[in-house]
Structure formats: structure tokens, C-alpha cells
Scaffold this active site. Structure first.
Site, PDB file in Angstrom:
ATOM      1  N   ARG A  13       0.833  -1.211   0.000  1.00  0.00           N
ATOM      2  CA  ARG A  13       0.000   0.000   0.000  1.00  0.00           C
ATOM      3  C   ARG A  13       0.867   1.261   0.000  1.00  0.00           C
ATOM      4  O   ARG A  13       0.497   2.285  -0.555  1.00  0.00           O
ATOM      5  CB  ARG A  13      -0.967  -0.004   1.182  1.00  0.00           C
ATOM      6  CG  ARG A  13      -0.276  -0.116   2.525  1.00  0.00           C
ATOM      7  CD  ARG A  13      -1.280  -0.181   3.656  1.00  0.00           C
ATOM      8  NE  ARG A  13      -0.651  -0.647   4.872  1.00  0.00           N
ATOM      9  CZ  ARG A  13      -1.020  -0.271   6.095  1.00  0.00           C
ATOM     10  NH1 ARG A  13      -2.019   0.561   6.263  1.00  0.00           N
ATOM     11  NH2 ARG A  13      -0.401  -0.752   7.144  1.00  0.00           N
ATOM     12  N   SER A  40      -4.671   4.710   5.935  1.00  0.00           N
ATOM     13  CA  SER A  40      -4.531   3.278   5.642  1.00  0.00           C
ATOM     14  C   SER A  40      -4.115   3.028   4.199  1.00  0.00           C
ATOM     15  O   SER A  40      -3.414   2.073   3.908  1.00  0.00           O
ATOM     16  CB  SER A  40      -5.856   2.556   5.896  1.00  0.00           C
ATOM     17  OG  SER A  40      -6.212   2.646   7.247  1.00  0.00           O
ATOM     18  N   GLU A  61     -18.842   4.805   0.025  1.00  0.00           N
ATOM     19  CA  GLU A  61     -18.086   4.269  -1.105  1.00  0.00           C
ATOM     20  C   GLU A  61     -18.866   4.325  -2.413  1.00  0.00           C
ATOM     21  O   GLU A  61     -18.297   4.549  -3.485  1.00  0.00           O
ATOM     22  CB  GLU A  61     -17.652   2.822  -0.826  1.00  0.00           C
ATOM     23  CG  GLU A  61     -16.666   2.675   0.337  1.00  0.00           C
ATOM     24  CD  GLU A  61     -17.346   2.655   1.711  1.00  0.00           C
ATOM     25  OE1 GLU A  61     -18.599   2.641   1.760  1.00  0.00           O
ATOM     26  OE2 GLU A  61     -16.629   2.655   2.720  1.00  0.00           O
ATOM     27  N   PHE A  86     -14.530  -3.070   0.548  1.00  0.00           N
ATOM     28  CA  PHE A  86     -15.512  -2.005   0.312  1.00  0.00           C
ATOM     29  C   PHE A  86     -15.348  -1.388  -1.081  1.00  0.00           C
ATOM     30  O   PHE A  86     -16.239  -0.692  -1.564  1.00  0.00           O
ATOM     31  CB  PHE A  86     -15.380  -0.929   1.391  1.00  0.00           C
ATOM     32  CG  PHE A  86     -15.253  -1.496   2.776  1.00  0.00           C
ATOM     33  CD1 PHE A  86     -16.101  -2.520   3.179  1.00  0.00           C
ATOM     34  CD2 PHE A  86     -14.284  -1.058   3.650  1.00  0.00           C
ATOM     35  CE1 PHE A  86     -15.982  -3.083   4.439  1.00  0.00           C
ATOM     36  CE2 PHE A  86     -14.160  -1.619   4.921  1.00  0.00           C
ATOM     37  CZ  PHE A  86     -15.006  -2.630   5.320  1.00  0.00           C
ATOM     38  N   HIS A 112      -5.523  -3.653   1.599  1.00  0.00           N
ATOM     39  CA  HIS A 112      -5.965  -4.634   2.598  1.00  0.00           C
ATOM     40  C   HIS A 112      -6.715  -5.805   1.946  1.00  0.00           C
ATOM     41  O   HIS A 112      -7.675  -6.319   2.485  1.00  0.00           O
ATOM     42  CB  HIS A 112      -6.851  -3.957   3.656  1.00  0.00           C
ATOM     43  CG  HIS A 112      -6.122  -2.964   4.511  1.00  0.00           C
ATOM     44  ND1 HIS A 112      -5.371  -1.941   3.981  1.00  0.00           N
ATOM     45  CD2 HIS A 112      -6.025  -2.835   5.859  1.00  0.00           C
ATOM     46  CE1 HIS A 112      -4.847  -1.227   4.973  1.00  0.00           C
ATOM     47  NE2 HIS A 112      -5.218  -1.750   6.123  1.00  0.00           N
ATOM     48  N   ASP A 120      -8.379  -7.752  11.749  1.00  0.00           N
ATOM     49  CA  ASP A 120      -9.766  -7.296  11.578  1.00  0.00           C
ATOM     50  C   ASP A 120     -10.734  -8.450  11.297  1.00  0.00           C
ATOM     51  O   ASP A 120     -11.937  -8.327  11.508  1.00  0.00           O
ATOM     52  CB  ASP A 120      -9.871  -6.272  10.437  1.00  0.00           C
ATOM     53  CG  ASP A 120      -9.462  -4.876  10.892  1.00  0.00           C
ATOM     54  OD1 ASP A 120      -9.371  -4.656  12.115  1.00  0.00           O
ATOM     55  OD2 ASP A 120      -9.243  -4.019  10.024  1.00  0.00           O
ATOM     56  N   ARG A 170      -1.907  -4.923   3.047  1.00  0.00           N
ATOM     57  CA  ARG A 170      -1.556  -4.198   4.263  1.00  0.00           C
ATOM     58  C   ARG A 170      -0.187  -4.558   4.841  1.00  0.00           C
ATOM     59  O   ARG A 170       0.536  -3.654   5.288  1.00  0.00           O
ATOM     60  CB  ARG A 170      -2.642  -4.459   5.319  1.00  0.00           C
ATOM     61  CG  ARG A 170      -2.323  -3.864   6.653  1.00  0.00           C
ATOM     62  CD  ARG A 170      -3.396  -4.228   7.680  1.00  0.00           C
ATOM     63  NE  ARG A 170      -3.051  -3.669   8.972  1.00  0.00           N
ATOM     64  CZ  ARG A 170      -3.013  -4.364  10.105  1.00  0.00           C
ATOM     65  NH1 ARG A 170      -3.320  -5.642  10.106  1.00  0.00           N
ATOM     66  NH2 ARG A 170      -2.693  -3.785  11.234  1.00  0.00           N
TER      67      ARG A 170
END
Lengths: 317, 281
Positions: A13, A40, A61, A86, A112, A120, A170
Site C-alpha cells: 500500500r 490506511s 463508497e 468495500f 488490505h 480485523d 496491508r
């Protein structure tokens, strides 16, 4: 086997963030959007450098995808960033209608992705995204393997006219591909020449494939290793060239078997050069919380699993 | 007054086009097309700064229009054809195999005047907002227009866009709600009550203007007012009170003609109520 040196672990990322900043400097039409995940996604540097070309969309989104499509119409090049879960599943219909079916030059940038998102858990660990995006007519799907390659891919898609899904992750992973490499969309990269088996890998699994290749070489098995960063359009020539020599193929990816690169490769080969294939991927189940390394192990996504898959496919040859 | 008379004549022809297209296709959405006819006729024939014969998809240097409620394609195609984007004879191909005039507006089929594909509801307002942002970036002083349905406003994405446009002060965006109070399953108030729509949009930070969507004078004034407050930092919502199926007595004020085509007899009855002013396609 050619040696690959990890110049230090880095997250892909951050490669995206660095590439986005550079793309923004190269082309004033590059704009960026994010849905409350700027840190993030490592989009801070772009947002700070180009505040007039950056849109914080809040946790919305669907609107972000529509905004991106609207911005693209007059020649802007929107990079819309969110977590892969998302950025794809949640907004599949928006991408389908306003991006793919409308042929808008939108870059959907998804961090991610996969199980290595880690703690998560399954709500965020999408492993269907490649499948979802690959199904959409005309959408290019790219999953680079390390920091340097993600940076190069980000710059390359800014220059490419057409909708793109760019997938990255990530965790910090080995950074081993050349700095400032050129990135050719749709072109596989040959990492090792071998004759016994073909290992095709994408994303975080490319490094694992190299490690597997080293071990296999010690055991007297020479692996042809391909880094397929562009899942769609698939580099069919590279797949065919390798599979027709080795006659045994293992495909490794951080994704479900359903819809992934493995299915794309197997489908192509079944109609053009039928050989046995084995998947190193997740089979029809959700992820869970945990550290990325333990999840990779628990979900059989490491170099040891690639070696086992090679042994399985060779036993059928 | 002459101009208003002229708009009314164009609108009559547009309504004839809608009925004839939907009848020929034996499918489509006449109800909302008829309710939004007067507003879209005013927009395309009086208000918009556009260039039908030299239309470009990028919209640079001109106003842009987005039909978020894509099922209103009959009225959209008719006003596009009648204002010169393409020949009126093409309207006969509506919903037919191989036609550019797909059931819902499609960019893939390169229809002059259509910037984005719509049909899945709730998305066009976001796209229009993005186009309005681009106009600001390009220092292009033209406007972006969009039309949404009241039933469509049940989609959550509408309110995501509403929040964003107000927060970012997208004041070159003028949105029309075709406020006909009907949707496929019945009256909007019964299917899913929107409550006080004006209060909702105002609470979201929009400038709201209400008008009778069948009164050309009021429609024109509403557009003029919205345009005159371009720099006030607020996106504009024109709540156009309309009647579903307007112009055809047996289609008026009911949801039954939302998505149903008239048969041959019904078409004859409908056309008898609508003056042919510009020549049928």
C-alpha cells in the site's frame, strides 16, 4: 535459480501511495478520492501535495465510485481508494454500471486485500475481489507483488486509458523487484527458468513461489516461475509457453479458488493445452482474525504449501 | 408568451414520441416519461447551453445533463432527437435488437447526449456531482443538470451524494426531482414515505426551489433562479411537482403506467389527446 534479494520488508500500500504521488506530479489530470481511509491507503502525501485534486468522500463508497465516473468524463484520471472489501463487493453495482459499462477511466485502488489484512477478521478480508472484478467486461485487474512493483503499477495505470482494478495489501512483505522498474500491463514476468513444473503466482504469493523454487531446486526439481501481476487481460502466451514445456502447473494466490487467477489459468489451459493444475488458494471459506503470518500458514498459502502442490501435480503427470 | 406556447407544442410532440416508442417496443416506462416531459422540454429547448450537433462526451465548455432515473429513456431519447442530437427516425428503434437506443441509456452504444449509463437507480446524482467537480477544476462556468425520481430517492446513494455535494459546496449542480408521487408498486407515500422532501434536502444543505412541473412559466423561473445563485455555495434542488402519466387521461395520476406499454387501442386513444406538432418519427 536466479537470486532475488529482499531489500527490506515494505507494505505494497505504501508503494501505491508513492506511485500515486508520482503520477500526480506527472499528470495534472490525476485526481484522488478516498472514503475515510487516507492513512490506511497511504494517500496522505498526494492529499498534502495536491489538496485541490483530492476528495475526501467520507464513509460513502458508492458515492465515491459515482463521483469518480463523473470526474473521468472530462479527462480527469480518478484514483478511488478504499479497502478491497468495500472497493469491490460493497460497490459492485456502481462499478458495473458507472465504470465498466460506462467505459469511464476510473482506477479502483484496493488495499488490505486478502487474508493478510489480519486482525480485523473476515468482514474485511475479502478473497472474492479478483473474481468480482475479473467478471466485469473490459475491466483490467492488476495485483502487484511488492512495494516497488505496486509503485510502478500505479504510475502505469495512470497512463493507461481504461478502467482498472488495482489490488494491494496491508502487511510488510519482502521488496525484491527492481526499483523504478517499467511496468507493462498484461505482461507476465518470468522469474525462473525450469522444465519440470510451472509455478504461477500473483501478489504476496510471488515471494513464496520464489522460496518454493529455491527448495524445489535443492530437491532436483526445476520450476518455471511466472509473476502474473495482470490477472486480466491474462498473458496467455506466457502461460501457454511454460505449460506446454512443463506439462504441470501450480497457481498461487491470496484469494478464493473460486474466481481467482487459478481459475483463469485453468480455464485457458483446458481449452488450449490441457495439463494438470493445482491451486494454492483458499477453498470456499471465510478468513478469521490473526497475524498475517499465522493466517498464511493456517490457510495454506506459504512456500511449503506451494511445494506440496508441486508434489501433487507432479505425481499426476 | 410565444416561447411558452412553443415549449408546450414541443412537449406535445415529445409525449407522442413516448407513447409511440413504448407501444412499438411493447415495453418501457411511459408514466415517468410523461411526468417529466415539460421539465425536460424546458431544459433542452430553453435553458441548457448545449451543442447537439457538435456534442462531445467530455462536456467541456457546455452544460451537461445526467438522467439518473434511466428508465425515463423514452422522454430522454425524444428530447435528444427533437433538439438535434440524432435523427427522429431513430426513435423507431427504441429497445429493438441492435439499436443504440437501449432500454436504459448506455454509453457502450454511443448515444449522442448520453454521458453515462444509468438504469440501476441512485447512481446518476453521484456521477453528476463528479462532473460538476471536474467543471470547477477546469474553471468551466457551465452547469451540470441531473434528473432523479422521487421513488429513486429511496436509494441510500442519493443521500450520500446529497451530503457530499453540500459539504463540498458544489453550487454548479442543478438537480431536478420529478416529484410525481408514484413508483412501480404504488404511491410513494404508501410504498416508502419520503416525508417532507423539501425539509430533507434543506437539512442536507441544499437550496430548494419548488415549482409546478407542468407550468412552463414556473419551470423556467425555477431554472433561472437556480442559475442566478450559482456562486452561493449550495447545490440546487428543483422539486418539480408533476403528475405521472401527464397528458394522457387514462394514464394520469396512477402508478399503473409506470412501466407498462399501451396496446394498439390504448395508443390510438392516447395519441388522440396529443397534438402532432413537429411530425411523428
Amino acid at each position: 535459480m536466479k537470486e532475488y534479494i529482499n531489500t527490506g520488508n515494505k507494505d505494497t500500500r505504501s508503494g501505491f501511495g508513492a506511485g500515486l504521488l508520482e503520477a500526480g506530479k506527472m499528470d495534472p489530470n490525476v485526481v484522488a478520492l478516498c472514503a475515510d481511509l487516507v492513512g490506511s491507503l497511504k494517500m496522505d502525501a498526494f492529499a498534502a501535495e495536491f489538496p485541490d485534486r483530492f476528495y475526501e468522500c467520507g464513509i460513502a463508497e458508492a458515492n465515491m465510485i459515482g463521483l469518480s465516473a463523473g470526474l473521468a468524463l472530462s479527462g480527469k484520471i480518478p484514483f478511488a481508494g478504499s479497502f478491497a472489501s468495500f472497493a469491490t463487493g460493497r460497490v459492485y453495482d456502481q462499478i458495473r454500471q458507472a465504470v465498466a459499462y460506462s467505459h469511464t477511466n476510473v482506477k479502483i485502488c484496493a488495499s488490505h486485500a486478502g487474508i493478510t489484512l489480519g486482525e480485523d477478521g473476515a468482514t474485511h478480508q475479502i478473497m472474492e475481489d479478483i473474481g468480482l472484478m475479473r467478471m466485469l467486461p473490459g475491466l483490467t485487474v492488476i495485483n502487484p507483488c511488492d512495494y516497488n512493483q505496486t509503485k510502478a503499477a500505479t504510475i502505469a495505470i495512470a497512463k493507461h486509458n481504461g478502467p482498472v482494478y488495482l489490488r494491494f495489501g496491508r502487511p510488510s512483505v519482502p521488496n525484491f523487484t527492481p526499483e523504478n522498474q517499467s511496468f507493462e500491463i498484461g505482461k507476465a514476468i518470468k522469474l525462473a527458468d525450469g522444465n519440470d513444473v510451472t509455478i504461477i503466482a500473483t501478489g504476496h504469493l510471488v515471494w513464496e513461489a520464489i522460496q518454493a523454487g529455491i527448495e524445489l531446486e535443492k530437491a532436483g526439481i526445476s520450476a518455471d516461475i511466472l509473476n502474473i501481476h495482470t490477472i486480466k487481460p491474462l498473458d496467455k502466451n506466457a502461460v501457454l509457453e511454460s505449460a506446454s514445456r512443463t506439462k504441470a502447473v501450480v497457481i498461487a494466490e491470496e484469494h478464493l479458488i473460486a474466481g481467482g487467477l487459478g481459475e483463469a489459468v485453468s480455464d485457458f489451459l483446458s481449452g488450449n493445452y490441457p495439463v494438470f493444475t493445482e491451486h494454492v488458494a483458499v477453498d470456499d471459506r471465510f478468513g478469521q482474525s490473526g497475524e498475517p503470518s499465522e493466517l498464511m500458514k493456517a490457510y495454506n498459502l506459504g512456500s511449503a504449501d506451494i511445494i506440496k502442490a508441486v508434489q501433487r501435480v507432479l505425481s499426476k503427470k | 408568451m410565444k416561447n411558452i406556447d412553443n415549449l408546450s407544442k414541443i412537449a406535445s410532440q415529445v409525449r407522442r414520441d413516448i407513447i409511440r416508442m413504448v407501444n412499438a417496443a411493447a415495453s418501457g416506462h411511459p408514466g415517468g416519461s410523461l411526468s417529466s416531459t415539460d421539465v425536460l422540454t424546458t431544459l433542452f429547448f430553453k435553458v441548457m447551453n448545449h451543442n447537439p450537433s457538435g456534442w462531445k462526451a467530455d462536456g467541456v465548455g457546455y452544460d451537461m445533463f445526467f438522467l439518473s432515473a434511466g428508465h425515463l429513456s423514452p422522454v430522454y431519447y425524444s428530447v435528444l432527437a427533437r433538439s438535434g442530437y440524432f435523427g427522429k427516425e431513430e426513435l423507431a428503434s427504441f429497445r429493438k435488437f441492435g439499436s443504440r437506443l437501449q432500454g436504459h441509456p448506455s454509453v457502450e452504444w454511443s448515444v449522442p447526449g448520453v454521458h453515462i449509463s444509468t438504469g440501476s437507480l441512485g447512481q446518476g446524482l453521484s456521477v453528476a456531482t463528479g462532473a460538476a467537480l471536474a467543471k470547477k477544476l477546469n474553471n468551466d462556468k457551465n452547469f451540470v443538470y441531473a434528473l432523479i425520481g422521487d421513488g429513486e430517492s429511496q436509494e441510500g446513494q442519493i443521500w450520500e451524494a446529497a451530503m457530499f455535494a453540500a459539504h463540498k459546496k458544489v453550487d454548479n449542480l442543478i438537480v431536478i426531482t420529478d416529484y410525481n408521487g408514484q413508483q412501480i408498486d404504488g404511491p410513494v407515500g404508501e410504498v416508502m414515505n419520503l416525508g417532507d422532501l423539501r425539509a430533507k434536502w434543506e437539512a442536507f444543505g441544499w437550496e430548494c426551489i419548488e415549482a409546478d412541473g407542468h407550468n412552463f412559466e414556473q419551470i423556467s423561473e425555477a431554472f433561472a433562479k437556480a442559475k442566478s445563485s450559482a456562486g452561493n455555495g449550495k447545490p440546487k434542488m428543483l422539486l418539480m411537482k408533476t403528475v405521472m402519466g401527464k397528458g394522457v387521461d387514462f394514464m394520469s395520476g396512477t402508478h399503473h403506467w409506470h412501466g407498462k406499454a399501451p396496446n394498439a387501442d390504448q395508443t390510438v386513444k392516447a395519441l388522440a389527446q396529443l397534438e402532432e406538432t413537429l411530425g411523428d418519427f
